[in-house]
Design a protein around this motif. Structure first.
Motif, short mmCIF file in Angstrom:
data_model
loop_
_atom_site.label_atom_id
_atom_site.label_comp_id
_atom_site.label_asym_id
_atom_site.label_seq_id
_atom_site.Cartn_x
_atom_site.Cartn_y
_atom_site.Cartn_z
N MET A 9 53.73 0.20 17.75
CA MET A 9 54.79 0.83 16.97
C MET A 9 55.55 -0.21 16.14
SD MET A 9 58.26 2.65 18.41
CE MET A 9 58.82 1.04 18.99
N VAL A 10 55.87 -1.36 16.74
CA VAL A 10 56.62 -2.40 16.04
C VAL A 10 55.81 -2.95 14.87
CG1 VAL A 10 57.66 -4.69 16.27
CG2 VAL A 10 57.99 -2.98 18.06
N GLN A 11 54.49 -3.04 15.04
CA GLN A 11 53.64 -3.59 13.99
C GLN A 11 53.38 -2.60 12.86
OE1 GLN A 11 50.23 -4.76 16.33
NE2 GLN A 11 50.98 -6.85 16.62
N HIS A 12 53.70 -1.34 13.08
CA HIS A 12 53.43 -0.32 12.07
C HIS A 12 54.45 -0.42 10.93
CE1 HIS A 12 52.36 3.55 10.29
NE2 HIS A 12 51.27 3.51 11.05
N ARG A 13 53.99 -0.07 9.73
CA ARG A 13 54.85 -0.13 8.56
C ARG A 13 56.04 0.84 8.67
NH1 ARG A 13 56.41 -3.53 5.07
NH2 ARG A 13 54.27 -4.30 4.96
N ILE A 14 55.87 1.94 9.37
CA ILE A 14 56.96 2.92 9.52
C ILE A 14 58.15 2.30 10.24
CG2 ILE A 14 57.60 5.11 10.61
CD1 ILE A 14 54.83 6.13 10.04
N PHE A 15 57.89 1.39 11.17
CA PHE A 15 58.98 0.71 11.88
C PHE A 15 59.87 -0.04 10.90
CE2 PHE A 15 60.71 -2.99 14.15
CZ PHE A 15 61.28 -2.38 15.26
N VAL A 16 59.25 -0.70 9.91
CA VAL A 16 60.01 -1.43 8.89
C VAL A 16 60.79 -0.44 8.03
CG1 VAL A 16 59.83 -3.00 6.92
CG2 VAL A 16 58.31 -3.28 8.88
N TRP A 17 60.14 0.66 7.64
CA TRP A 17 60.81 1.64 6.79
C TRP A 17 62.04 2.23 7.48
CZ3 TRP A 17 55.71 4.54 5.10
CH2 TRP A 17 55.02 3.71 4.20
N VAL A 18 61.91 2.53 8.79
CA VAL A 18 63.03 3.12 9.53
C VAL A 18 64.25 2.21 9.48
CG1 VAL A 18 63.84 3.70 11.84
CG2 VAL A 18 61.63 4.54 11.06
N PHE A 19 64.04 0.91 9.68
CA PHE A 19 65.18 -0.01 9.67
C PHE A 19 65.68 -0.28 8.25
CE2 PHE A 19 64.18 -0.73 14.08
CZ PHE A 19 65.43 -1.00 14.63
N ASP A 20 64.82 -0.10 7.26
CA ASP A 20 65.31 -0.16 5.88
C ASP A 20 66.28 0.99 5.61
OD1 ASP A 20 63.85 -2.40 5.38
OD2 ASP A 20 62.22 -1.38 4.33
N VAL A 21 65.94 2.17 6.11
CA VAL A 21 66.84 3.33 5.95
C VAL A 21 68.14 3.09 6.69
CG1 VAL A 21 67.12 5.79 6.46
CG2 VAL A 21 64.93 4.94 5.58
N ILE A 22 68.04 2.49 7.88
CA ILE A 22 69.25 2.19 8.67
C ILE A 22 70.15 1.22 7.90
CG2 ILE A 22 70.08 1.02 10.75
CD1 ILE A 22 67.64 2.18 12.21
N ILE A 23 69.54 0.23 7.24
CA ILE A 23 70.32 -0.75 6.47
C ILE A 23 71.04 -0.05 5.31
CG2 ILE A 23 70.13 -2.73 4.92
CD1 ILE A 23 67.85 -3.73 6.67
N LEU A 24 70.34 0.86 4.63
CA LEU A 24 70.96 1.58 3.52
C LEU A 24 72.11 2.47 3.99
CD1 LEU A 24 67.77 2.50 1.46
CD2 LEU A 24 69.43 0.71 0.98
N ILE A 25 71.93 3.11 5.15
CA ILE A 25 73.02 3.92 5.72
C ILE A 25 74.19 3.01 6.08
CG2 ILE A 25 73.69 5.42 7.64
CD1 ILE A 25 70.78 6.43 7.68
N ASN A 26 73.86 1.84 6.65
CA ASN A 26 74.89 0.86 6.99
C ASN A 26 75.67 0.43 5.75
OD1 ASN A 26 74.88 -2.39 8.68
ND2 ASN A 26 76.48 -0.93 8.37
N ALA A 27 74.97 0.32 4.61
CA ALA A 27 75.64 -0.07 3.36
C ALA A 27 76.68 0.97 2.96
CB ALA A 27 74.61 -0.23 2.24
N ILE A 28 76.38 2.24 3.18
CA ILE A 28 77.34 3.30 2.86
C ILE A 28 78.57 3.17 3.75
CG2 ILE A 28 77.72 5.79 2.84
CD1 ILE A 28 74.70 6.09 2.23
N PHE A 29 78.35 2.90 5.03
CA PHE A 29 79.48 2.77 5.96
C PHE A 29 80.33 1.54 5.63
CE2 PHE A 29 77.30 5.99 8.25
CZ PHE A 29 78.21 6.54 9.14
N ILE A 30 79.68 0.46 5.16
CA ILE A 30 80.43 -0.75 4.79
C ILE A 30 81.40 -0.45 3.65
CG2 ILE A 30 80.19 -3.04 3.72
CD1 ILE A 30 77.63 -3.41 5.33
N ALA A 31 80.98 0.43 2.74
CA ALA A 31 81.83 0.76 1.59
C ALA A 31 82.99 1.67 1.96
CB ALA A 31 80.98 1.43 0.50
#
Length: 761
Positions: A390-412
């Motif tokens: 699961m960690v090696q799968h590309r979807i794992f990276v995409w999920v945390f990219d989405v989390i980072i973008l959501i985090n960016a909204i909360f930072i603002a």
């Protein structure tokens, strides 16, 4: 008389050292003709030792930094102390010069302009020190004019050839750009005369109430400033307010001078930069070929009908040139050079040795995960395998990219909202879990390999943010207030986490990697700018020091509103509170010069210093603009254009292809894309264990041992690009022109036969 074994051994060792010196010069593009006597060779090795070079640069930095401690000083020191330090630096430079004279032929030494410049600068500095010290002893203030010459040492040390090349580019560009500049100044003069006739007799006033366009010199200066857009649209408004049609005059001026002439400046600088750079690269290529041929001629022996270098001598030579090379890397290069495993290296393959050593081959040691050794049943269990997959799968990276973008909204959003504060703990927890899962999946030394920049960056940001957030929460709960300093750190770290998105987007990663790769070469322009800034700063301090003074905002001193100088009363300089923009020490001077480089409002700075001295002081600022903005910045733009062309367009060189082909033939290759996201270890130090690995990708990934890959598929410098392009035109058996012909190359010499070379970049 028969040669004794000891004498024979000494002669063989001397030949090996001499050949290694030639190969090392070819590898690092050094052009230092040196004597070939045993003593001179040993002195030459000592001269090129990293410790000697480091000491030279250290004393150059000390010499340049003395301006921080001399009047006008940031940190004042007595004149005796600074003069002793400067004499010590001059002694080191002179000693380095004597060392250089010991290894080069006398004729070469005295013909070298660099050596003459250093000797003259040392003599002038000593004369200036004596005169200045004598006058200070009798309380007579004088000018330390020799301080402006200190960058000469930085420019003329042999290791600063890149900075000298940039200065040569400027020098060679001047004749061509001079005609464009004269035409440009003629255009400004014509428009100045037109402005004088159009507006001079109409009684127009500026916002400050002064006469508008009534003095030809003032008009010429204002129009020159308008070319830089620093005073637009202010300079136009009095005429525009009087009559709408007068705006056409300024529009025409801007189109002709700002857009057309400035573009022509860039084109001329760029064209000449490339032309003269290619000429120097021709010299480098042929000099490298010349030195490699010299090394081959020293070690060659005849086998059958051809001359070759024995495998033993080749190994010894490579170890002398690159003492840190691993046994496995050495074996790889030997397999490439001795394709048929004949026990010797022919001339064509020998000439590639410097290029082979220049290509960074990453040695990869694939290891087992520690948990696999400690708890093999748990680590190899179905649940564990599922987690790792699961960690090696590309979807794992995409999920945390989405989390980072959501985090960016909360930072603002509002930080004081409790929900936002609790959400930050959730995001931090998710990031920590992500890192732990990756460390569970990938071998830790692989994840934190020397080349895994983004993994290091990501982990340090998360750990630091976690520690800072915990510290802030602890202080808040204990003392009922936030520590503003810690809170600032937390906020900055949260924003920096957004940079992780760069890792996931391939195009972003290419751009950032390109910038990182060309970073070391960009230091050349940093050195060039430092030299120019330093010289202008010293001149500025001598001319303008003490003319403008800074007062704190709440100061009640009578002169605080005019920056300590009544001549600035009513000026824009004083009204806009530019008092801290002064030349009262080196640091402040550098800040002013940076503001002049940006060009916004530079005419206000020039006008202010002209008011406190003389109107001729504006020439200082105009000259700085011409040298830095028109010449150096345009050369920098030319370099960036070439560098990005390299990064995006150039395929691997023939030598890189040969290395990669041999790596794959030996079954010890790993593709660069397999290294992304920390999938494999990168450059882990380990004992050499020969070539290991099985044929077939699946077997290879499952096996442990040493593997190799090319560190980068892109060239890092424009030098490497043009060198590679020109080398393609040289036949392997072509020994090139003589050494004297090489050194006398000119840009008009046509050595290239392929018409595509002229237009490739």
């Amino acid at each position: 008389m028969a040669t004794t074994p000891r004498a024979w051994l000494a002669e063989v060792l001397l030949d090996l050292l001499l050949a290694a010196a030639y190969v090392s010069d070819a590898q690092y593009s050094r052009n230092v003709p040196f004597e070939t006597s045993p003593q001179a060779i040993r002195l030459y090795y000592f001269y090129n030792h990293w410790l000697m070079r480091g000491a030279t640069y250290f004393f150059i930095c000390v010499d340049l930094s003395l301006a921080l401690f001399e009047e006008p000083a940031v940190f004042p020191l007595p004149f005796l102390a600074t003069s002793i330090i400067e004499v010590l630096c001059l002694t080191v430079f002179f000693g380095r010069l004597i060392h250089f004279a010991k290894v080069t032929p006398q004729m070469v030494f005295w013909k070298d302009t660099k050596n003459i410049c250093i000797m003259v600068t040392i003599a002038l500095t000593l004369i200036d020190l004596i005169i200045y010290g004598s006058l200070e002893a009798v309380s007579i203030h004088s000018v330390r004019w020799s301080r402006a010459l200190r960058p000469v040492f930085l420019i003329n040390v042999p290791e600063s050839r890149q900075i000298r090349r940039a200065f040569r580019s400027i020098r060679n560009t001047l004749p061509d750009i001079l005609y464009v500049f004269l035409l440009f100044m003629f255009s400004v003069l014509i428009f100045s005369l037109m402005a004088l006739k159009l507006f001079g007799d109409r009684g127009l006033k500026t916002v400050e109430g002064s006469s508008y366009f009534t003095d030809i010199l003032e008009i010429a200066f204002e129009l020159y400033v308008l070319v830089t857009t620093a005073n637009s649209p202010d300079v136009m408004l009095p005429a525009y307010d009087f009559n709408w049609w007068y705006s056409l005059y300024f529009v025409t001026f801007i189109i002709i001078n700002t857009y057309i002439f400035m573009s022509v400046f860039l084109a001329v600088v760029y064209n000449n930069y490339r032309k003269h750079l290619k000429n120097e690269i021709r010299k480098l290529v042929y000099l490298k070929r010349h030195k490699m041929i010299e090394a081959f001629n020293i070690l060659k022996v005849k086998v059958g009908t051809e001359f070759v270098v024995k495998e033993t001598e080749w190994r010894q030579l490579t170890k002398v040139v690159a003492p840190d090379i691993s046994t496995s890397h050495l074996e790889l290069l030997l397999r490439i050079s001795d394709e048929g495993q004949k026990g010797h290296v022919d001339k064509m393959n020998f000439l590639r040795l410097a290029d082979l050593l220049n290509i960074q081959v990453v040695t990869i040691n694939v290891r087992r995960h520690p948990l696999e050794a400690w708890v093999p049943r748990v680590y190899q269990s179905p649940a564990s395998l599922w987690v790792r997959k699961m960690v090696q799968h590309r979807i794992f990276v995409w999920v945390f990219d989405v989390i980072i973008l959501i985090n960016a909204i909360f930072i603002a959003l509002d930080e004081k909202n409790p929900f936002i504060s609790y959400a930050e703990w959730l995001f931090l927890s998710l990031y920590v879990i992500e890192i732990l899962l990756k460390l569970y999946t990938y071998e830790p030394r692989a994840y934190f390999g020397r080349k895994q920049f983004w993994n290091w960056f990501d982990t340090l940001i998360i750990i630091t943010a976690l520690v800072a957030t915990v510290a802030n929460a602890t202080i808040q709960s204990a003392r009922k207030y936030n520590s503003q300093q810690i809170l600032d750190i937390v906020l900055i770290l949260r924003i920096l986490r957004l940079l992780r998105v760069i890792i996931s987007i391939q195009r972003f990663r290419v751009i950032v990697t390109t910038l990182i790769n060309i970073g070391p070469t960009m230091l050349m322009f940093g050195g060039l700018v430092l030299v120019v800034y330093y010289a202008f700063a010293i001149i500025g301090m001598e001319v303008f020091q003490g003319k403008v003074r800074f007062f704190e905002p709440n100061s009640t001193a009578p002169d605080s509103l005019v920056c300590g100088n009544p001549a600035l009363k009513g000026s824009t300089f004083a009204r806009d509170r530019y008092c801290k923009n002064n030349f009262n020490d080196l640091a402040s001077s550098f800040i002013v010069l940076m503001e002049l480089t940006v060009v916004n409002q530079w005419h206000i700075l020039a006008g202010g210093f002209a008011l406190v001295t003389h109107q001729a002081a504006k020439l200082y600022f105009i000259l700085f603009h011409i040298v830095v903005v028109i010449l150096i910045v345009n050369i920098f733009i030319a370099f960036i254009l070439e560098a990005f062309f390299v990064a995006y367009s150039l395929e691997k060189s023939e030598v890189e292809t040969a290395i990669e082909k041999k790596i794959q033939e030996l079954g010890v290759g790993i593709q660069e894309e397999d290294m992304q996201d920390g999938k494999l270890t990168d450059n882990i130090d380990a004992k050499d264990s020969g070539f290991m690995g099985d044929n077939g990708d699946n077997k290879r990934k499952a096996s442990k041992g040493l593997y190799f890959r090319i560190a980068s598929k892109k060239y890092r410098t424009v030098d490497a690009l043009l060198q590679r392009m020109f080398e393609c035109e040289i036949a392997p058996e072509d020994e090139g022109p003589s050494l004297d012909e090489i050194l006398n190359f000119s840009p008009s010499d046509i050595y290239l036969k392929n018409p595509n070379f002229e237009n490739t970049a």
